[in-house]
Scaffold this motif. Sequence first.
Motif, PDB file in Angstrom:
ATOM      1  N   SER A 277       0.492  -1.385  -0.043  1.00 59.31           N
ATOM      2  CA  SER A 277      -0.066  -0.355   0.177  1.00 59.31           C
ATOM      3  C   SER A 277       0.720   1.157  -0.257  1.00 59.31           C
ATOM      4  O   SER A 277       0.550   2.321   0.943  1.00 59.31           O
ATOM      5  N   LEU A 278       2.424   1.129  -0.026  1.00 60.94           N
ATOM      6  CA  LEU A 278       3.014   2.436  -0.607  1.00 60.94           C
ATOM      7  C   LEU A 278       2.288   3.464  -1.642  1.00 60.94           C
ATOM      8  O   LEU A 278       2.754   4.405  -1.637  1.00 60.94           O
ATOM      9  N   LEU A 279       1.956   2.594  -3.159  1.00 63.68           N
ATOM     10  CA  LEU A 279       1.780   3.213  -4.059  1.00 63.68           C
ATOM     11  C   LEU A 279      -0.017   3.095  -4.197  1.00 63.68           C
ATOM     12  O   LEU A 279      -0.398   1.422  -4.394  1.00 63.68           O
ATOM     13  N   ASP A 280      -0.694   3.332  -5.502  1.00 60.90           N
ATOM     14  CA  ASP A 280      -2.163   2.744  -5.904  1.00 60.90           C
ATOM     15  C   ASP A 280      -1.982   2.720  -6.862  1.00 60.90           C
ATOM     16  O   ASP A 280      -0.896   3.267  -7.599  1.00 60.90           O
ATOM     17  N   LEU A 281      -2.705   1.256  -7.139  1.00 57.73           N
ATOM     18  CA  LEU A 281      -2.586   0.814  -9.262  1.00 57.73           C
ATOM     19  C   LEU A 281      -2.613   1.769  -9.920  1.00 57.73           C
ATOM     20  O   LEU A 281      -1.972   2.377 -10.776  1.00 57.73           O
ATOM     21  N   SER A 282      -3.939   2.191  -9.522  1.00 56.86           N
ATOM     22  CA  SER A 282      -4.428   4.010 -10.405  1.00 56.86           C
ATOM     23  C   SER A 282      -3.340   4.827 -10.388  1.00 56.86           C
ATOM     24  O   SER A 282      -2.905   5.437 -12.325  1.00 56.86           O
ATOM     25  N   ALA A 283      -2.270   4.960 -10.367  1.00 60.19           N
ATOM     26  CA  ALA A 283      -1.247   5.516 -10.345  1.00 60.19           C
ATOM     27  C   ALA A 283      -0.341   5.511 -10.701  1.00 60.19           C
ATOM     28  O   ALA A 283       0.091   6.967 -11.970  1.00 60.19           O
ATOM     29  N   LEU A 284       0.342   3.995 -10.754  1.00 61.52           N
ATOM     30  CA  LEU A 284       1.201   3.823 -11.646  1.00 61.52           C
ATOM     31  C   LEU A 284       0.930   4.149 -12.820  1.00 61.52           C
ATOM     32  O   LEU A 284       0.955   3.922 -13.728  1.00 61.52           O
ATOM     33  N   ASP A 285      -0.695   3.282 -13.088  1.00 59.03           N
ATOM     34  CA  ASP A 285      -1.621   3.346 -14.695  1.00 59.03           C
ATOM     35  C   ASP A 285      -1.140   4.569 -15.011  1.00 59.03           C
ATOM     36  O   ASP A 285      -1.056   4.554 -16.612  1.00 59.03           O
ATOM     37  N   ASP A 286      -1.805   5.440 -15.209  1.00 58.93           N
ATOM     38  CA  ASP A 286      -1.683   6.826 -15.066  1.00 58.93           C
ATOM     39  C   ASP A 286      -0.616   6.961 -15.784  1.00 58.93           C
ATOM     40  O   ASP A 286       0.101   7.409 -16.541  1.00 58.93           O
ATOM     41  N   ILE A 287       0.736   6.794 -14.497  1.00 59.23           N
ATOM     42  CA  ILE A 287       2.315   7.427 -15.364  1.00 59.23           C
ATOM     43  C   ILE A 287       2.052   6.304 -16.343  1.00 59.23           C
ATOM     44  O   ILE A 287       2.910   6.929 -17.723  1.00 59.23           O
ATOM     45  N   ASP A 288       1.676   5.282 -16.626  1.00 55.09           N
ATOM     46  CA  ASP A 288       2.546   4.832 -17.791  1.00 55.09           C
ATOM     47  C   ASP A 288       1.573   4.783 -19.279  1.00 55.09           C
ATOM     48  O   ASP A 288       2.321   5.126 -19.986  1.00 55.09           O
ATOM     49  N   THR A 289       0.611   5.119 -19.569  1.00 57.21           N
ATOM     50  CA  THR A 289      -0.411   6.347 -20.755  1.00 57.21           C
ATOM     51  C   THR A 289       0.819   7.136 -20.341  1.00 57.21           C
ATOM     52  O   THR A 289       0.550   7.613 -21.816  1.00 57.21           O
ATOM     53  N   SER A 290       1.009   8.287 -19.053  1.00 57.46           N
ATOM     54  CA  SER A 290       1.542   9.514 -19.710  1.00 57.46           C
ATOM     55  C   SER A 290       2.921   9.284 -20.409  1.00 57.46           C
ATOM     56  O   SER A 290       3.262   9.999 -21.194  1.00 57.46           O
TER      57      SER A 290
END
Length: 321
Positions: A277-290
Motif C-alpha cells: 500500500s505504498l502506491l495505488d495501482l491507478s497512479a502507476l497506470d496513469d504514469i504508464d499512459t502519460s
Amino acid sequence: MQIAHDILLRSYRSMRTIRDFEERLHVEFATGEIPGFVHLYCGEEASAVGVCAHLSDTDTIASTHRGHGHCIAKGVGVEGMMAEIYGRKTGVCHGKGGSMHIADLSLGMLGANGIVGGGPPLICGAALSHKVLKDGGVAVAFYGDGASNEGTTLESLNLAMVWQLPAVFVCEDNGYGEATGASYACAGTQKARAAGFGMPYFDCDGTDFFAVHEAAGQAIAHARAGHGPVMLHVHLARWYGHFEGDAMTYRANGEVARERAERDCLQKFRSHVTETSLLDLSALDDIDTSVKDEIEAAVKAAKNAPLPEPADLQADVYVSY
C-alpha cells in the motif's frame, strides 16, 4: 529504508520511461531511419534509477555505450534524446553525438561512451573537481563486467583510492561482455578486485529497485562524506542483444524469456508498492499512459526535426575557457 512517496512515483516514472523509450527504439531501429548503432538498456532500469535517485544536478555520471537509461535516470529529456538518436539538429548534442555519445553536461551527464572502460577515467577527473571545489558532489561511473577487465577501469580504481576521491564505480554485471560470458572472461570476483585496492564494496540484485536504492544510498553517502571511493556491483540482465541486430546465439534457449517473466524490475516494483500500500495501482497506470504519450510525441518530433547543416560541422568543436 523508508522512501518518500514522491520519490517512489518519480522512480517508477523514470523506469517506465526507460523501458518504453528502449522498446520503441527497438521498433524504430528496424525501419532503418536511425543512423549508427543502438544498444538497449531494457531489463536494467532499476540500476540506473536506483543509483541516480540519490544524485542531484551537481553530481556527475559517466555512462557506457548502453547509455539511454543512465541519461533518462539523470534527468535528460526524452524529446531531445530521441532527436539526438535520430541525428537531428534539435537533439541534446545537436545531432552530432547519436546514441553512443549522447550527453547533457548541464545535468552532470558527461556522456555515453563508445570506448569500453572510457567512463571511469572521466569520473576520476570529475571527482577530483568535486573534491577541489568542495561542492559536495559525487562522481559515478557506470561500466559493465566486460569493461571491468580494461586497464582504464583498474587504473581508475587505483587512482581514486590513492587520491581518496568522492567516486562510486557501478559495475553493471549483465553476465556478458558483448558475447563472452563473464564467468569465462572475468577472473576472480569483483569484490576481490575492490579489496585489492582497499576499496569498500557493496552488491545488490539489479532487478530489485529497493535493493539498488539501499545499496547505492550507502555507497554514495560514503563517498559524499569524504571517505573515498566505493565499488557497487549490480547483478542484472539485458533483454536484447549487445546491439540491435545481435542474434544472441550465445545465450541459452529460454534464458531471456525467463528473465522477462521472473526478474522484470518494473513488475517487481509494481507488486511491492501495491501489496504494501505504498502506491495505488491507478497512479502507476496513469504514469504508464502519460509516458506512452510522451514517447510517441518524442518520436514524431524527432522525425519532423531538421538535420544538421554543413555549417554546423565546425560548431561546438572547441571550448573557450
